[in-house]
Write an enzyme that holds these catalytic residues in place. Structure first.
Site, mmCIF file in Angstrom:
data_model
loop_
_atom_site.group_PDB
_atom_site.id
_atom_site.type_symbol
_atom_site.label_atom_id
_atom_site.label_comp_id
_atom_site.label_asym_id
_atom_site.label_seq_id
_atom_site.Cartn_x
_atom_site.Cartn_y
_atom_site.Cartn_z
ATOM 1 N N CYS B 336 -7.143 -3.092 2.358
ATOM 2 C CA CYS B 336 -5.929 -3.230 1.535
ATOM 3 C C CYS B 336 -5.674 -4.668 1.101
ATOM 4 O O CYS B 336 -4.523 -5.044 0.870
ATOM 5 C CB CYS B 336 -4.696 -2.687 2.251
ATOM 6 S SG CYS B 336 -4.846 -0.984 2.720
ATOM 7 N N ALA B 337 -6.688 -5.485 1.017
ATOM 8 C CA ALA B 337 -6.483 -6.875 0.606
ATOM 9 C C ALA B 337 -7.522 -7.267 -0.447
ATOM 10 O O ALA B 337 -8.412 -8.074 -0.186
ATOM 11 C CB ALA B 337 -6.563 -7.794 1.815
#
Lengths: 338, 387
Positions: B336-337
């Protein structure tokens, strides 16, 4: 009601006007509208079955057209959902009956609702996981269903009627673990067998719907390539969990195979519902004819056409380049087997 | 099972965490609602956890902590509760989507965002942060620790800069709370968003936001607070203002037990242990050829999050092999980055395989993990099908 268009059936004594009227009042569901499901749907719609629900989670692809008779190249170009494409084409064939497309994956949460208002369920699915579920739901809801399946040049079909015949669990007490049996993608299938099996199943459907006494009570197994035609009497298993003990384990199970979208790329991991062990080397041999396969002792990587996946010994697979979990399940079911 | 996915959620939890959550669920009562004994007991347990958290982060008033669903929820409350049209916010390229996505959404309501480039080894450079300040800079939001590489941002330096320039500082402590000692006063942190279920060792569905005294946010959710019911508007009183709806009392009770465990052990002690294990893992990996590690090398300032790629293999494949053949749980992908992976050059190649060490991992587990990696690097190459 004008029965003129069905004259070939109404003049046939076994059906007659009374039988035709019963067909027009009948409701069926076809679960899976692929090679077998399209032929069944086509036959039943033309025969004037009043309500036909077509259920499928997939989209039309070019590779389907070899055997899935309702679809066109345009459907494949547009990637129309099979359930929708089938209904659209069949509406042009018979506008007097009701057709309902349902784009979904049949599972333990929705199957009872999908068959509760139905007189007869027809199996057009491509995996045993779905068929066991249909079997349980039909026994629970007391609905007849017709099992039909084909691979290479061979096929089988059996009418399964609660209270009258054995059930699918009596026929196959256990499923093969995922990835251990052949599938149409890896072994192939000729369109003659899917057509024959589906035509027989849809004729049995007419008999069941009009209450004919000629409904077949045996398992029909034929191989139109090796020229084998067999009718086999299946004994009811007195200890069958489904038809003898009315235990509906799969219906109560909240998850079968489990899918998760993996973060990073368009890939989805599919984990089979029951434990399995895959012989990676043997599987690689099986797939090598239909695409590029490379493997190590830990995994196998396959690519063929649009399909790419990695398969691991515990049966999990990472399906690449898919937009959603349902598409991944379809590829799993097609290439590895559920 | 060797569990090395503690950055996603910690496991196992201290025994007392299970017991506290179980006890709270059996005891019942809606905290802060009815006046009966059960409700009072539930309320008391929630307030105890609040006090423990205040102690952990050196927060002067426990009411300054609002319980939230998780860090994402806390970050949303902080960002959307403060930023308005015309405001400028400074952030980094090392953020989780729980910061990046709300900021992206706020752009459409006229909020200006500057992303400061970061180094995988040392995080943001304070000079770059200083240079990005504008007249309308209202807030800075930085992750304390990268969830991909374990890289630590210089939060104290940023805090000092913010205080100097009268800018608010929001810290995403998803990967640091319970790992790195945090003192909100000393580090000049105005808002601290933290998870309950990671290194604070509590159950999932818990988290919180510390809001410095005097700072009033617009609540992102209105509703029943069990107080000031005659008002049709959301009450001013904290933490009620930010805690509409029934709290996750069993989860918060479990979180209290987790924080108590940390306070007993000492955050510093656990940090040393996790650092030693991370160094053991990194040094071991450096002996294996065919593995690329991202982020700070062994011995450098970092947390127990280690990201790597086995050359020639998709991260998802490596993770599946570790799980299937070696019973080792890790996570693969972008975590998620996406901005972090853009910086590392792994955005288009499927991200990384992340090993994240927790409070209960052992040296033996790290050694088994190294053996597994060696075996994958040596025998994982794919061969053709033989005739």
């Amino acid at each position: 009601m004008n029965l003129q268009r069905y004259s070939r059936q109404t003049v046939f004594d076994e059906i007659g006007e009374a039988g035709q009227e019963r067909l027009l009042r009948s409701r069926v569901a076809v679960i899976g509208v692929g090679a077998i499901g399209t032929v069944i749907a086509n036959n039943l719609c033309r025969a004037g079955v009043g309500f036909v629900r077509l259920i499928d989670r997939d989209y039309v692809e070019l590779g389907n057209l070899q055997r899935q008779v309702l679809y066109t190249e345009e459907d494949a170009r547009q990637r129309v959902p099979k359930a929708v494409a089938a209904c659209e084409h069949l509406r042009e064939v018979n506008s007097e009956i009701e057709l309902e497309p349902v784009i979904t994956d049949v599972n333990s949460s929705n199957i009872e609702a999908l068959i509760s208002d139905i007189d007869l369920v027809l199996d057009g699915s491509d995996n045993l996981e779905a068929r066991y579920l249909i079997n349980e739901a039909c026994f629970k809801e007391n609905r007849p269903w017709i099992y039909a399946g084909a691979i290479v040049g061979a096929g089988m079909t059996m009418n399964i009627i609660p209270g009258e015949t054995p059930c699918l669990r009596c026929l196959f007490s256990h499923s093969l673990p995922s990835g251990t049996g052949p599938t149409c993608s890896t072994a192939g299938v000729v369109n003659g067998i899917t057509g024959v099996i589906a035509s027989i199943a849809s004729t049995e459907a007419l008999k069941i719907l009009i209450g004919s006494s000629d409904v077949r009570k045996t398992l029909l197994a034929i191989d139109i390539w090796s020229n084998l035609f067999d009718e086999i009497t299946i004994e009811q298993n007195r200890d069958c969990p489904v038809c003898a003990h009315h235990e509906y384990k799969l219906l109560g199970r909240l998850s079968g195979s489990y899918t998760t979208s993996l973060c990073g790329r368009d890939s989805v991991q599919v984990v089979p519902g029951s434990k399995t062990t895959i012989d990676i080397e043997r599987f690689a041999q099986r797939l090598k004819g239909i695409g590029t396969v490379r493997y190590s002792r830990f995994m196998l990587q396959f690519s063929g056409g649009e399909v790419e996946f990695s398969l691991f010994p515990d049966g999990r697979a990472i399906i690449d380049k898919v937009k959603d979990e349902s598409a991944a399940r379809s590829i799993y079911s097609e290439y590895i087997g559920l | 099972m060797i569990y090395l996915d503690n950055a996603a959620t910690s496991w196992p939890k201290p025994e007392k965490v299970y017991l506290a959550a179980d006890e709270a669920l059996r005891r019942g009562g809606n905290p802060g609602r009815s006046g009966h004994k059960l409700s009072i007991a539930a309320g008391r347990s929630v307030e105890e956890t609040r006090m423990l958290l205040a102690r952990l982060f050196a927060i002067p008033r426990p009411e300054a902590i609002a319980f939230t669903l998780n860090t994402t929820d806390a970050l949303n409350l902080a960002l959307k509760g403060i930023l308005k049209e015309g405001d400028h916010v400074v952030t980094s390229s090392m953020e989780h989507n729980s910061v990046a996505r709300p900021l992206e959404a706020l752009k459409s309501s006229g909020v200006e965002v500057t992303k400061v480039a970061t180094s995988p080894l040392s995080g943001v450079d304070i000079q770059d942060v200083r240079a990005s300040i504008k007249e309308n800079t209202k807030l800075m939001v930085f992750t304390h620790v990268s969830n991909v590489t374990g890289t630590i941002n210089p939060i104290s330096d940023i805090g000092e800069l913010c205080r100097e320039r009268g800018i608010l500082l929001l810290v995403d402590a998803a990967q640091s709370a319970g790992v790195i000692p945090i003192d909100v006063m000393e580090m000049d942190i105005d808002l601290l968003a933290f998870p309950g279920h990671k290194s604070l060792l509590g159950p999932a569905g818990t988290g919180g936001l510390y809001i410095r005294d005097g700072l009033v946010l617009n609540p992102i959710r209105e509703g029943g607070t069990g107080s000031f019911s005659e008002l049709l508007t959301q009450p001013e009183k904290i933490p009620d203002r930010y805690e509409s709806g029934t709290l996750n009392a069993p989860g918060i009770a479990g979180l209290g037990a987790g924080v108590r465990f940390l306070l007993e052990q000492g955050v510093g002690t656990l940090r040393e242990k996790e650092s030693a294990l991370a160094n053991r893992l990194l040094e071991g990996i450096s002996q294996i050829s065919g593995i690329t590690v991202f982020g700070p090398p062994a011995g450098r300032l970092r947390t127990g999050v280690v990201s790597l790629v086995v050359d020639g293999m998709e991260p998802t494949q490596t993770a599946a092999i570790l799980d299937d053949a070696f019973d080792i749980a890790v996570r693969a992908g972008l975590h998620c980055a996406p901005d972090t992976h853009r910086m590392l050059g792994t955005l288009e190649t499927g991200g990384t395989v992340r090993f994240s060490i927790g409070a209960f991992n052992t040296e033996e587990e790290i050694d088994l993990c190294l053996e597994a990696l060696r075996s994958i690097a040596e025998e994982g190459g794919l061969g053709e099908v033989r005739e």
